[in-house]
Design a protein around this motif. Structure first.
Motif, PDB file in Angstrom:
ATOM      1  N   GLU A  47      21.619  -1.560  85.377  1.00 24.05           N
ATOM      2  CA  GLU A  47      21.950  -2.743  84.575  1.00 24.05           C
ATOM      3  C   GLU A  47      21.444  -4.032  85.202  1.00 24.05           C
ATOM      4  OE1 GLU A  47      26.159  -2.484  83.932  1.00 24.05           O
ATOM      5  OE2 GLU A  47      25.934  -0.905  82.432  1.00 24.05           O
ATOM      6  N   SER A  48      21.082  -3.996  86.476  1.00 22.85           N
ATOM      7  CA  SER A  48      20.564  -5.197  87.123  1.00 22.85           C
ATOM      8  C   SER A  48      19.089  -5.424  86.800  1.00 22.85           C
ATOM      9  CB  SER A  48      20.731  -5.105  88.644  1.00 22.85           C
ATOM     10  OG  SER A  48      19.764  -4.235  89.202  1.00 22.85           O
ATOM     11  N   LEU A  49      18.463  -4.444  86.179  1.00 22.70           N
ATOM     12  CA  LEU A  49      17.042  -4.529  85.865  1.00 22.70           C
ATOM     13  C   LEU A  49      16.821  -5.270  84.554  1.00 22.70           C
ATOM     14  CD1 LEU A  49      16.174  -0.866  86.845  1.00 22.70           C
ATOM     15  CD2 LEU A  49      15.781  -2.924  88.205  1.00 22.70           C
ATOM     16  N   ASP A  50      15.688  -5.922  84.452  1.00 20.74           N
ATOM     17  CA  ASP A  50      15.321  -6.661  83.256  1.00 20.74           C
ATOM     18  C   ASP A  50      15.202  -5.698  82.074  1.00 20.74           C
ATOM     19  OD1 ASP A  50      12.906  -7.676  81.418  1.00 20.74           O
ATOM     20  OD2 ASP A  50      13.954  -9.419  82.284  1.00 20.74           O
ATOM     21  N   GLU A  51      15.879  -6.020  80.967  1.00 18.67           N
ATOM     22  CA  GLU A  51      15.865  -5.135  79.807  1.00 18.67           C
ATOM     23  C   GLU A  51      14.479  -4.979  79.208  1.00 18.67           C
ATOM     24  OE1 GLU A  51      18.869  -5.859  76.857  1.00 18.67           O
ATOM     25  OE2 GLU A  51      20.367  -6.305  78.383  1.00 18.67           O
ATOM     26  N   GLY A  52      13.665  -5.999  79.331  1.00 14.03           N
ATOM     27  CA  GLY A  52      12.330  -5.944  78.743  1.00 14.03           C
ATOM     28  C   GLY A  52      11.321  -5.170  79.573  1.00 14.03           C
ATOM     29  N   THR A  53      11.374  -5.357  80.876  1.00 13.49           N
ATOM     30  CA  THR A  53      10.355  -4.733  81.730  1.00 13.49           C
ATOM     31  C   THR A  53      10.860  -3.528  82.501  1.00 13.49           C
ATOM     32  OG1 THR A  53      10.880  -6.255  83.537  1.00 13.49           O
ATOM     33  CG2 THR A  53       9.107  -6.906  82.043  1.00 13.49           C
ATOM     34  N   GLY A  55      12.402  -1.311  85.545  1.00 14.84           N
ATOM     35  CA  GLY A  55      12.253  -1.341  86.993  1.00 14.84           C
ATOM     36  C   GLY A  55      12.592   0.015  87.573  1.00 14.84           C
ATOM     37  N   GLY A  94      16.011  -4.864  90.912  1.00 14.06           N
ATOM     38  CA  GLY A  94      16.586  -5.770  89.933  1.00 14.06           C
ATOM     39  C   GLY A  94      16.703  -7.204  90.400  1.00 14.06           C
ATOM     40  N   CYS A  95      17.654  -7.900  89.789  1.00  8.42           N
ATOM     41  CA  CYS A  95      17.792  -9.340  89.974  1.00  8.42           C
ATOM     42  C   CYS A  95      18.426  -9.736  91.302  1.00  8.42           C
ATOM     43  CB  CYS A  95      18.596  -9.935  88.824  1.00  8.42           C
ATOM     44  SG  CYS A  95      20.264  -9.261  88.649  1.00  8.42           S
ATOM     45  N   GLY A 142      16.491 -12.055  93.119  1.00  9.04           N
ATOM     46  CA  GLY A 142      15.128 -11.913  92.629  1.00  9.04           C
ATOM     47  C   GLY A 142      14.372 -10.721  93.203  1.00  9.04           C
TER      48      GLY A 142
END
Length: 167
Positions: A47-53, A55, A94-95, A142
């Motif tokens: 869930e910490s990963l970008d939904e669009g790209t 990871g 992720g973020c 980041g």
């Protein structure tokens, strides 16, 4: 076993990589609770990963020899003895988490997601305390997060631990 089940729960844009050490020693614990720890860590990482790209989430197991200093960073048991531990490590690209989020990570009902969530990491903390284990978190905003949960090996005396250190 769980990796296959998790694929239906996580985004198709998330790649789950595994690196499981063969011949891990036994640990004493409740299989359902250990499964819950793994599931919470993997779902949070995805869930910490970008939904669009998307990871990568990497799930690894290993044996770590941990020094008292290393274990001093643990959130679960601050006086865990130096020695060998069976480690489950979940890393993501992720973020990452800010220092503010890290300080609240294990608080019941704390979430960075929608309301009605936030018990996962609190449950992980309770389970690790109950198993006399340790939990260590490294996160860079980041860049991603790595969480290690450390379980004492069954029947191993901490006074006769092998060489090699976790740092």
């Amino acid at each position: 076993e769980m990796i296959h089940l998790l694929h239906v729960s996580i985004s198709r844009k998330v790649t789950v990589q595994t690196n499981f050490m063969k011949g891990l020693p036994a640990i004493e614990g409740d299989p359902a609770q250990i499964q819950q720890v793994a599931m919470n860590l993997i779902l949070n990482a995805s869930e910490s990963l970008d939904e669009g790209t998307g990871g990568v989430v990497t799930v690894s197991t290993m044996i770590l020899h941990c020094t008292e200093e290393y274990l001093g960073r643990s959130h679960a048991l601050y006086q865990a003895p130096e020695g060998n531990y069976v480690c489950l490590e979940v890393s993501d690209t992720g973020c990452g988490m800010s220092e503010d989020v890290l300080t609240k990570l294990f608080d019941p009902f704390f979430t960075t997601k929608f309301t009605g969530r936030g018990l996962g990491m609190s449950a992980v903390l309770g389970i690790m305390r109950g198993h006399k284990g340790a939990i260590l978190v490294d996160s860079i905003p980041g860049k991603g997060t790595t969480i290690q949960v450390l379980f004492p090996m069954a029947g191993v005396s901490f006074t006769h631990a092998a060489q090699g250190e976790a740092s």
